[in-house]
Every structure is written in structure tokens, then in C-alpha cells.
Scaffold this active site. Structure first.
Site: not given
Ligand SMILES: *Cc1c(COP(=O)(O)O)cnc(C)c1O
Length: 396
Positions: A59, A112, A184, A209
């Protein structure tokens, strides 16, 4: 081998985060262990006091995780990064580490969904207030700033309209107030956009992603600019515990090797798909940052080097046409998420946003015929042929 720092981006994708391991493997081994043996009581004590380099407990730190973290910090042009169990773990950990009771956040309306919900329903319980703005309109962001604003939080491009916010302008507004710009960068990845170059202070990703790119991992990352911020984040992440595990780190690190070629192919395909859709009689409009018709086209050119693989478009036939297209595609996969090698298609009004009801959807900008496409790396002729046959099933 040359140090990865001296290499060009596509070479960095292949070589970043790789160091020497026992037996000379070319890729980092999966250290699938929860804990690490101390050589002696004295060694254990030195590790805990931070006087010796090494590993204690997964961790806190793990070599496979660390290798992937080093690679992403290198690719984003950051100082260090912190692997998290999901994109949402990264985002919520960053909020908890950076905010305290009495603080205010200016957040883009088009982030998101769960990010917005965390601010509205979780952080609010701890006395953090948030104002949601259209971050593609600078005046709205400026007007929302307060003396206690600590974070300006944006995504660019962002759902549902693939809207573009000006990173440099956002950083200027945030910094004038002594706030941090948190970006992000999931939709672009560092292959196409590196927010630190434009003044961002923290970059987060859903590695689920494009970074991993193969739709087989849920993971996230926080990238920071300096050691002070790193130590602050690491302490909170270690305590809250939303860390990535060694196996997923290994998979993400493997995915990174093809990040540059994948992003080039996603973009190459997406521009052709966007043009095909823009000229299609059953399509009302298309939003893709690579189209001159996109209101953020010029801003995009300042900050991203290519336009990525995400497209939104509106069907003239509305809700019913959306459902028909979803049931007619053969190559495109009907699924949420994005950024994998396969083309994914989604109709928010009948799927992710169905339970909201039509009125709430309308005010959130989710129109009834809106379709979201994450363009994959298949042959462009196959993608277009599939969309063409699916669109042809809509009665005229
Ligand atoms: C999918 C996504 C998230 C969240 O990510 P997870 O891995 O599903 O927790 C945050 N920001 C964007 C732009 C996303 O497409």
C-alpha cells in the site's frame, strides 16, 4: 541505454520507467507481494525512519507500481505520480489532500459525472463548497472565483459536447487567486496534451481509458509538479488506501508502450469519421475538436497536438433514431467507457442518462439524439461502413 528524459515522446513511451531487475528482464516483473522482508531489526527501523531506500508494504510502495508511476510522470512532464485504484480514487484523493473545511472549488459543469457528484455530495459533507461553471467561457470562471477558492478543476476536451477550455487562461485565473489548476487529462493523454506546459498544478487521469488503452483495467493516476505536493498526496493516498495493485500497474505500463501510435491512429480515424458524419443527411451536427465547425477549434490548436478519438453527434431523428442506431451497429460495440482500441458507441438519453428524465437531460445538454463515439484503431473503412449501415436503418 540513453536516459528516458533525453528521448523523444514516442521513444519515452517505450522506455520510461524501466530499470534494472534481478535476472535482467526487459520489462518490470510483477512483484505480486503484499509485504517485503526486512534484513534485520535495524534494517526495518531504517526503512520506517526513511533512512534506507526500500520497500515495506505494497500500500505504501511496490516496485511494479513505482515503475509505472515513474513512466507516467516522465510522459506528462511532471515530477512524480501516484497510482490509484481508479480514476475516481485519484480524483477524490486529490480533493481530500488539497482541500479543507471552508474551502471553495470552481469546477467545470462538463466534468465526468461522478467527479461532480463527489464535490456535491461527499466533499460538501466536510464543509467544502463548489460552484459549477461553463469553463469554456472565461468570464464565467472569473466571476465564480472567491477569496477562499483553492482549486479550479477542469477537463478539456470534456463531455458531452467535447468542449474545449483554455488551459493557459484557466491557470492564470486560478493563480491570480492563489488557487491550483487541477486538470483531468483523460481524453487527450500526454501524447496529445501536457497540461503542465500551460500552467496546470496537478494532472489526474482515469488510466482505464487511453493510458492503458485495452479496456481491461480500471485504474487512475495523480501527477504532481514538485516534491512537497508529492509528499502531501502520498501521505493521504497511503492513509485512505485507494492504491493501484501490482498486476494492474504492469498492464498499464505495457499499454503505455503503444500510447503514441494508438493516439495517432485514434486521431487519424476520428477525423475521417467526424467528416463522414458531418456530411451525413441523418446527422444534425457533429462535435469534434478537429472540425473547423467546433467552437473551440482555435483554442484546441494552442494546447493539443492532435484532436484525439472522442466524437459527439446529434441524430435528426432524436431519441428513437438513437435507439435504432444502437441496435444496428455490428462492429462498433455498444458500451460505456472510452479510450480502448475498439470503437465504442453509446446513446446517453436511452442509457447512462435515461433515469434523469427528458427535462433534466435537456438542462444538462444531453439532447435526445446525442450519440457518443470513442473511435478505435480498426481499419477506417470498416468503422465508416458500420456507421453507414447503422444510420441507413433509421426510417427517413
Ligand atoms: C472514466 C473517467 C473518469 C473516472 O475514471 P474511473 O477509472 O472509471 O474511476 C474520470 N474522468 C474522466 C474524464 C473519465 O472519462
Amino acid at each position: 541505454m540513453a536516459h528516458a528524459k533525453d528521448l523523444r515522446f514516442d521513444s519515452k513511451c517505450v522506455h520510461s520507467g524501466i530499470s534494472d531487475y534481478e535476472f535482467g528482464p526487459v520489462v518490470p516483473p510483477i512483484y505480486q507481494t503484499s509485504t517485503f522482508k526486512f534484513e534485520s531489526a535495524e534494517h526495518g527501523a531504517a526503512l520506517f525512519k526513511g533512512e534506507a531506500e526500500g520497500y515495506i508494504y505494497t500500500r505504501m510502495k511496490n516496485p511494479t507500481v513505482e515503475a509505472m508511476e515513474n513512466a507516467i510522470a516522465e510522459l506528462e512532464g511532471g515530477h512524480k505520480s501516484l497510482g490509484c485504484a481508479s480514476g475516481m480514487a485519484a480524483i477524490s484523493t486529490a480533493f481530500v489532500a488539497l482541500l479543507q473545511s471552508g474551502d471553495h472549488v470552481v469546477c467545470s459543469k462538463s466534468v465526468y459525472g461522478p467527479t461532480l457528484t463527489v464535490l456535491e455530495t461527499v466533499m460538501s459533507k466536510f464543509g467544502v463548497e463548489a460552484t459549477f461553471v461553463n469553463s469554456d467561457i472565461e468570464e464565467e470562471v472569473k466571476a465564480a472565483m472567491k477569496p477562499n477558492t483553492k482549486i479550479v478543476y477542469i477537463e478539456t476536451p470534456a463531455n458531452p459536447m467535447i468542449s474545449i477550455s483554455d488551459l493557459e487562461a484557466m491557470a492564470e485565473i486560478a493563480h491570480k487567486q492563489g488557487a491550483l489548476l487541477v486538470v483531468d487529462n483523460t481524453f487527450m493523454s500526454p501524447a496529445l496534451q501536457q497540461p503542465f506546459k500551460f500552467g496546470a498544478d496537478v494532472v489526474v487521469h482515469s488510466m482505464t481509458k487511453y493510458l492503458n488503452g485495452h479496456a481491461d483495467v480500471v485504474a487512475g493516476i495523480i501527477v504532481v509538479k514538485d516534491e512537497e505536493m508529492y509528499l502531501k498526496m502520498r501521505k493521504v493516498l497511503n492513509q485512505l488506501g485507494g492504491v493501484i495493485d501490482p498486476f494492474n500497474s504492469f498492464l498499464v505500463h505495457r499499454g503505455l508502450k503503444t500510447l503514441d501510435v494508438r493516439m495517432k491512429k485514434h486521431t487519424e480515424n476520428a477525423i475521417e469519421v467526424a467528416e463522414f458524419l458531418e456530411n451525413h443527411p441523418k446527422v444534425k451536427w457533429v462535435r469534434y475538436p478537429g472540425l473547423k465547425s467546433h467552437p473551440g477549434y482555435e483554442t484546441g490548436l494552442k494546447q493539443h497536438t492532435a484532436h484525439g478519438g472522442m466524437i459527439s453527434f446529434e441524430l435528426k431523428g432524436g431519441f428513437d433514431a438513437g435507439k435504432i442506431v444502437m441496435d444496428s451497429v455490428k462492429l462498433c460495440i455498444l458500451a460505456v467507457s472510452l479510450g480502448g482500441v475498439e470503437t465504442l458507441i453509446q446513446h446517453p438519453a436511452s442509457m447512462t442518462h435515461l433515469s434523469m428524465g427528458a427535462a433534466a437531460r435537456a438542462s444538462a445538454g444531453i439532447t435526445e439524439g446525442l450519440v457518443r463515439l470513442s473511435v478505435g484503431i480498426e481499419n477506417i473503412k470498416d468503422i465508416i461502413a458500420d456507421l453507414d449501415q447503422a444510420l441507413s436503418t433509421i426510417p427517413s
